[in-house]
Design a protein around this motif. Structure first.
Motif, short mmCIF file in Angstrom:
data_model
loop_
_atom_site.label_atom_id
_atom_site.label_comp_id
_atom_site.label_asym_id
_atom_site.label_seq_id
_atom_site.Cartn_x
_atom_site.Cartn_y
_atom_site.Cartn_z
N SER A 101 -9.48 1.54 0.36
CA SER A 101 -9.30 2.87 -0.25
C SER A 101 -8.41 2.80 -1.48
N PHE A 102 -8.65 3.71 -2.45
CA PHE A 102 -7.84 3.73 -3.67
C PHE A 102 -6.61 4.62 -3.52
N ASP A 103 -6.67 5.53 -2.60
CA ASP A 103 -5.62 6.53 -2.45
C ASP A 103 -4.39 5.92 -1.79
N PRO A 104 -3.29 5.76 -2.55
CA PRO A 104 -2.12 5.10 -1.98
C PRO A 104 -1.45 5.91 -0.86
N ASP A 105 -1.77 7.21 -0.79
CA ASP A 105 -1.15 8.03 0.25
C ASP A 105 -1.92 7.98 1.56
N GLU A 106 -3.12 7.43 1.49
CA GLU A 106 -3.92 7.41 2.72
C GLU A 106 -3.20 6.60 3.80
N THR A 107 -2.97 7.26 4.91
CA THR A 107 -2.25 6.60 5.99
C THR A 107 -3.16 5.60 6.67
N ASP A 108 -2.79 4.32 6.57
CA ASP A 108 -3.65 3.31 7.20
C ASP A 108 -3.23 3.12 8.64
N ASP A 109 -3.76 3.97 9.51
CA ASP A 109 -3.47 3.80 10.93
C ASP A 109 -4.12 2.50 11.40
N SER A 131 1.05 -3.79 -13.95
CA SER A 131 1.97 -2.89 -13.26
C SER A 131 2.25 -1.66 -14.12
N ASP A 132 2.23 -1.84 -15.46
CA ASP A 132 2.55 -0.79 -16.44
C ASP A 132 3.40 0.35 -15.88
N GLY A 133 4.59 -0.01 -15.48
CA GLY A 133 5.58 1.01 -15.15
C GLY A 133 5.40 1.72 -13.84
N ARG A 134 4.37 1.36 -13.07
CA ARG A 134 4.20 2.06 -11.79
C ARG A 134 5.22 1.57 -10.77
N PRO A 135 5.56 2.43 -9.81
CA PRO A 135 6.59 2.03 -8.83
C PRO A 135 6.16 0.81 -8.03
N VAL A 136 7.13 -0.04 -7.73
CA VAL A 136 6.86 -1.27 -6.99
C VAL A 136 6.23 -0.96 -5.65
N GLU A 137 6.70 0.11 -5.02
CA GLU A 137 6.16 0.52 -3.72
C GLU A 137 4.65 0.61 -3.77
N LEU A 138 4.13 1.24 -4.86
CA LEU A 138 2.69 1.40 -5.02
C LEU A 138 2.00 0.05 -5.18
N LEU A 139 2.59 -0.81 -5.99
CA LEU A 139 1.99 -2.12 -6.23
C LEU A 139 1.91 -2.92 -4.93
N VAL A 140 2.95 -2.83 -4.11
CA VAL A 140 2.94 -3.54 -2.83
C VAL A 140 1.83 -3.00 -1.94
N THR A 141 1.68 -1.68 -1.93
CA THR A 141 0.63 -1.07 -1.11
C THR A 141 -0.75 -1.54 -1.55
N LEU A 142 -0.97 -1.56 -2.86
CA LEU A 142 -2.28 -1.98 -3.37
C LEU A 142 -2.55 -3.45 -3.04
N ASP A 143 -1.51 -4.27 -3.19
CA ASP A 143 -1.64 -5.69 -2.86
C ASP A 143 -2.00 -5.84 -1.38
N GLU A 144 -1.33 -5.07 -0.55
CA GLU A 144 -1.58 -5.11 0.90
C GLU A 144 -3.04 -4.71 1.19
N ARG A 145 -3.51 -3.69 0.47
CA ARG A 145 -4.89 -3.23 0.67
C ARG A 145 -5.89 -4.34 0.37
N PHE A 146 -5.66 -5.04 -0.73
CA PHE A 146 -6.58 -6.11 -1.11
C PHE A 146 -6.64 -7.18 -0.03
N HIS A 147 -5.49 -7.61 0.40
CA HIS A 147 -5.46 -8.69 1.39
C HIS A 147 -6.02 -8.24 2.74
N ALA A 148 -5.75 -6.98 3.09
CA ALA A 148 -6.29 -6.46 4.35
C ALA A 148 -7.82 -6.39 4.28
N ALA A 149 -8.35 -6.06 3.09
CA ALA A 149 -9.80 -5.99 2.94
C ALA A 149 -10.43 -7.36 3.15
#
Lengths: 235, 235
Positions: free
Chosen positions: B5-13, B134-152
């Motif tokens: 998912s692209f939505d960083p707020d989506e709760t990955d239960d 990263s262009d200035g986006r919060p690190v928290e978001l980047l970590v989440t996106l990285d996690e999403r890729f690896h989980a996929a």
DNA sequence: GTCTATCATCCTGTATACAATTTTGAATGC
DNA sequence: GCATTCAAAATTGTATACAGGATGATAGAC
């Protein structure tokens, strides 16, 4: 040093259960054994009051132990319906075997780089003491000895977390390993070949031997599960 | 399809917490987040009455959640002294990183054989949508996106158990991954290279790229932990 | 000032009680 | 015979109580 023991009765505590410690640890060990041996049948619901009474405790510490076991994959949990023994499907067992192969080959590669010659001597002594073949000994014993060998390799990898996961995976498929052991003839020969590769510090060969020692095809697993069910429900 | 998912707020239960389910699941999730973020400081003892009150529950379900988290390595347990947050030593983190490397390279190899072209398309779309740098986006978001890729990728390996262990390991080192992310520039380029290898069904190349993407040296980890402590205790 | 012993306090470990939900089984209708 | 309904029984989920052990503070000895 106690890298690996010959005494099959030696209780291999996993670091928990500090002597005389809490009752949760005792309950955890007891129920884990029941789940590993499928003394609890696959899918069967756990009756908390019954089990607590039989184990001489109340529901509170028992439920704490059950929660640990659910987190480790020995049990499943459904809100409102409590705990059940894990299922035993070919697919799940196949995935666990696949994971085991990944972890054991990684462990033996690390062991190649990390193990001392003295430690490899100790494993060789273990293999000498425990004899070459099955020659009529109970399968239970052979499974225990096999487990000891693989656990020793995991220790030599110097990665406690890897060893912990491997221990968990191996316990969850012990039932299939039991069936498998009834069909093996050259277990120790394969163990000796792996040890020789370790002595030569040949990681690729050690990993390849380990993979072939472990790997199961889907159809072999399905057959083993069929026999496993027969064994579980005969009593 | 919801592979990624692209939505960083989506709760990955993680499959647990059946909607409106038991309070233990809610407590488990809450304390897990606290432990992952080191909102509980390393080694700090958990005060059960305090925490239960803050989370609006009694000690009984809280302790069940704490037992699960201890079984998963987020907390430690000592009889008579209760639960503490896990330690945060270079050695432990090193071992977890080593285990992560083993599991992720295995996952990407399996994904090479199992993933459909459509699924790889989906991952490519994800990478397109989430931008190159990263262009200035919060690190928290980047970590989440990285996690999403690896989980996929782990999902594509078609091994639920492997994915489960990987999720556990990644959560336990998220704090170090957070520090690491502040120093990375070419994360997405590396992800794209891995995806290209998957498209070519080149397992060796995909595994090699993944290993180099993940692997950390002991001294890098020690440095990251130093910075991690600074971050934990600044508040 | 530092160490030790003692006591009060706090905290954990476990049993038990009770509400809420699920399961079981019998009775009823088709 | 088979499905359905309803009530009784059983089972789970959570709060609370209390005993036993750990922690921390205070007072005394040196």
């Amino acid at each position: 040093m106690t890298l690996i023991s010959f005494d099959p009765d030696e209780t291999d505590d996993r670091g928990d259960a500090a002597g005389g410690g809490s009752s949760v640890d005792r309950l955890y060990e007891a129920v884990r054994e029941m789940a590993v041996a499928f003394d609890l049948k696959p899918g069967e619901r756990v009756n908390e009051v019954d089990l607590a009474r039989r184990l001489g405790a109340s529901r509170t510490p028992l439920r704490e132990a059950l929660n640990r076991l659910a987190a480790e994959g020995f049990l499943t949990f459904q809100p409102g319906r409590g705990f059940s023994c894990r299922a035993f499907t070919p697919r799940e067992v196949f995935e666990l075997y696949q994971l085991r192969e990944v972890l054991e080959t990684a462990a033996v590669r690390l062991a190649c780089a990390q193990a001392t010659d003295a430690e490899l001597d100790e494993i060789e002594t273990f293999l000498d003491q425990t004899g070459p073949g099955s020659d009529g000994r109970p399968v239970e014993l052979l499974v225990t000895l096999d487990e000891r060998f693989h656990a020793a390799i995991a220790t030599l990898a110097r990665n406690a977390e890897l060893a912990r996961v491997l221990d968990n995976v191996n316990a969850r498929i012990r039932f299939v390993r039991w069936i498998d052991m009834t069909k093996r003839a050259k277990t120790q020969a394969e163990h000796r070949a792996i040890l020789a590769a370790l002595r030569d510090r040949d990681a690729d060969r050690a990993a390849d031997l380990t993979a072939r020692h472990i790997a199961k095809r889907q159809d072999q697993i399905t057959q083993a599960i069929r026999e496993g069910y027969a064994r579980i429900y005969v009593d």
